[in-house]
Write an enzyme that holds these catalytic residues in place. Structure first.
Site, PDB file in Angstrom:
ATOM      1  N   LYS A  79     108.889  57.334  59.118  1.00 43.93           N
ATOM      2  CA  LYS A  79     108.969  57.802  60.505  1.00 43.93           C
ATOM      3  C   LYS A  79     108.568  56.676  61.450  1.00 43.93           C
ATOM      4  CE  LYS A  79     107.475  61.689  63.443  1.00 43.93           C
ATOM      5  NZ  LYS A  79     106.652  62.910  63.518  1.00 43.93           N
ATOM      6  N   SER A 154     108.899  67.114  65.016  1.00 43.61           N
ATOM      7  CA  SER A 154     109.408  65.854  65.530  1.00 43.61           C
ATOM      8  C   SER A 154     109.928  64.889  64.461  1.00 43.61           C
ATOM      9  CB  SER A 154     108.302  65.138  66.322  1.00 43.61           C
ATOM     10  OG  SER A 154     107.217  64.813  65.483  1.00 43.61           O
ATOM     11  N   SER A 178     105.256  69.121  62.627  1.00 44.79           N
ATOM     12  CA  SER A 178     106.373  68.161  62.649  1.00 44.79           C
ATOM     13  C   SER A 178     106.879  67.672  61.302  1.00 44.79           C
ATOM     14  CB  SER A 178     105.991  66.951  63.487  1.00 44.79           C
ATOM     15  OG  SER A 178     106.173  67.256  64.833  1.00 44.79           O
TER      16      SER A 178
HETATM   17  N1  GLN Z   1     106.037  70.666  68.101  1.00 46.24           N
HETATM   18  C1  GLN Z   1     104.678  70.257  68.261  1.00 46.24           C
HETATM   19  C2  GLN Z   1     104.525  69.451  69.529  1.00 46.24           C
HETATM   20  O1  GLN Z   1     105.462  69.302  70.201  1.00 46.24           O
HETATM   21  C3  GLN Z   1     104.206  69.499  67.054  1.00 46.24           C
HETATM   22  C4  GLN Z   1     104.600  68.101  67.019  1.00 46.24           C
HETATM   23  C5  GLN Z   1     104.055  67.368  65.825  1.00 46.24           C
HETATM   24  O2  GLN Z   1     103.635  67.976  64.847  1.00 46.24           O
HETATM   25  N2  GLN Z   1     104.026  66.065  65.938  1.00 46.24           N
HETATM   26  O3  GLN Z   1     103.477  68.983  69.861  1.00 46.24           O
END
Ligand code: GLN
Length: 477
Positions: A79, A154, A178
């Site tokens: 990532k 994400s 994410s």
């Molecule tokens: N969807 C969550 C956010 O927008 C989690 C994102 C993540 O786990 N990096 O913060």
């Protein structure tokens, strides 16, 4: 033979027998990337030249019958918020679009030491803020099963790349879901380990008390293998835990007879899509069939988890992202003085969602509001944790949905942040509590994959892998 559909163990066996070479496998991977990447956009950067070199080195080791690990010669994706020495690391942001880190994250060092072949950096929501990979400055990643749909986020690039076999496995990061949610939307396995299980050194911080790096793979066994190699204490991360790392593959296939699985009564109430509820029931039955004992539990404070999470995560983000001022990191837009340089750099460098979070975070930490929001959210975090602590007195793992809604269309939610935030209801509790969670593919809705998750006690990733393996294989107890 389609080598790309094989597991890490199967590929490793072929390498050892000399029936396949890491260079050949990388070639197959590269062909796949050329074939699908233009449509799916799972990578921000590929590094095929260095990957070729790494594959050649790996091949030499196999020729000498001296591979470094089962991951030796395996193509992986990382990532793009995990720093890689000499390879651009953008975090999906314009502000870091040309940033080339001078060092490797600990997990990257570990992958290299295991002989893995890093193929590229995967697409993501900017600074990991989002649930759909639409908030990337490099364009959205598409769902591998439908170009019109999101892959989740994400870590959408990491999940899509594994689903399409552009890589065999990948690393994601999970601050509020994410890893687990995109894994579910792409039909692959994703694990968020216990907070402290995997070093965060070199993971670009979003919300430091919630962030954790973890594996995304096509099956549970690969997940265990990858976790074996990235877990463990790191003196460079003071929050990493000095607890021995077991061999996570040892538990796979062990009967789950008698293991107690909690099902939270609050997780199947209003607001959850009926097809997701049906899968949840089926997963429960599947586990019962292989010998698990299903126990009803209560996690009453989960209903506040989105609210608490979006206060705590934005508070931490507003502080962590203060460093992108155009002085030390990334791109700079020169103004007439220092202040205007900061302003120009930040207002043009950050995307909409990141700005929103910095503002929210600064607000909840500002004097007068700190007690009302941040402190209160921290208290709620403790209540959520207490729910889980008491549940784990009676059960060994918890079965829960990943998302209350099926995979959605690109553009469907991104203009309405609240509707995007609300779908994190089932994933954020694990981060707030620091407990491990694994997402396992389970069912399809209108042709698009969905998953269920298992949550466990701190540092009991092995139990989760054991149960997930049984769920995946239908191993009889
Ligand atoms: N969807 C969550 C956010 O927008 C989690 C994102 C993540 O786990 N990096 O913060």
């Amino acid at each position: 033979m389609d080598y790309l559909n094989l597991s890490v163990k199967e590929l490793n066996r072929l390498f050892l027998k000399g029936e396949l070479s890491p260079v050949e496998l990388l070639k197959a991977t590269m062909e796949r990337i050329h074939m699908v990447e233009r449509d799916v956009n799972a990578f921000i950067t590929t590094c095929l030249e260095s990957a070729e070199k790494a594959a050649e080195e790996s091949e030499k080791r196999y020729m000498k019958k001296a591979p470094l690990s089962p991951l030796d010669g395996i193509p992986v994706g990382v990532k793009d918020n995990i720093v890689t020495k000499g390879i651009r690391t953008t975090c999906g942001s314009r502000i870091l679009k040309d940033y080339i880190p001078p060092y490797n994250a600990t997990v990257v060092e570990k992958l290299l030491a295991a002989g893995a072949v890093i193929v590229g950096k995967t697409n993501m929501d900017e600074f990991a803020m989002g649930s759909s990979t639409e908030n990337s400055a490099f364009g959205p990643t598409k769902n591998p099963y439908s170009e019109a749909h999101v892959p989740g986020g994400s870590s959408g690039g990491s999940a899509a790349a594994v689903a399409l076999r552009e890589v065999i496995c990948s690393l994601g990061s999970d601050t509020g879901g994410s890893i687990r949610q995109p894994a579910a939307f792409c039909g692959v396995v994703g694990m968020k380990p216990t907070y402290g299980r995997v070093s965060r050194f070199g993971l670009v911080a979003f919300a430091s008390s919630l962030d954790q790096i973890g594996p995304i793979t096509s099956n549970v066994e690969d997940c265990a293998i990858l976790l074996n190699h990235i877990a463990g204490y790191d003196p460079m991360d003071s929050t990493s835990a000095d607890i021995p790392v077991p061999d996570y593959t040892m538990v796979l296939g062990r009967p789950i007879e008698g293991i107690r699985i909690g099902v939270p009564q609050e997780y199947t109430q209003e607001g959850v899509d009926h097809r997701i509820l049906e899968f949840f029931e089926e997963a429960k039955e599947a586990l019962r069939e292989v010998g698990a004992k299903i126990v009803q539990i209560s996690l009453p404070h989960t209903r506040y988890s989105v609210a608490a999470y979006y206060i705590i995560a934005t508070a931490e983000a507003s502080s962590n992202l203060a460093r992108y001022d155009g002085v030390k990191y990334g791109s700079r837009r020169e103004g007439s003085d220092l202040l205007s340089t900061y302003e120009l750099t930040r207002s043009t460098g950050f995307g909409k969602e990141v700005k929103r979070r910095i503002m929210l975070g600064s607000y909840v930490l500002s004097s007068g509001y700190y007690e009302a929001y941040y402190m209160k959210a921290m208290k709620v975090r403790t209540l959520i944790k207490m729910d889980f602590d008491s549940a784990f007195q009676y059960v060994d793992a918890i079965l829960a949905p990943i998302s209350p809604v099926p995979t959605f269309k690109i553009g469907e939610r991104v203009k309405d942040p609240l509707s995007m935030y609300l779908i994190d209801i089932f994933t954020t509790p694990a981060n707030l509590c620091g407990i491990p969670g694994i997402s396992v593919p389970f069912g399809k809705i209108e042709g698009l994959p969905m998953g269920v998750q298992l949550l466990g006690r701190p540092f009991e990733e092995d139990t989760l892998l054991q149960v997930a393996y049984a769920l995946q294989k239908g191993v009889k107890g």
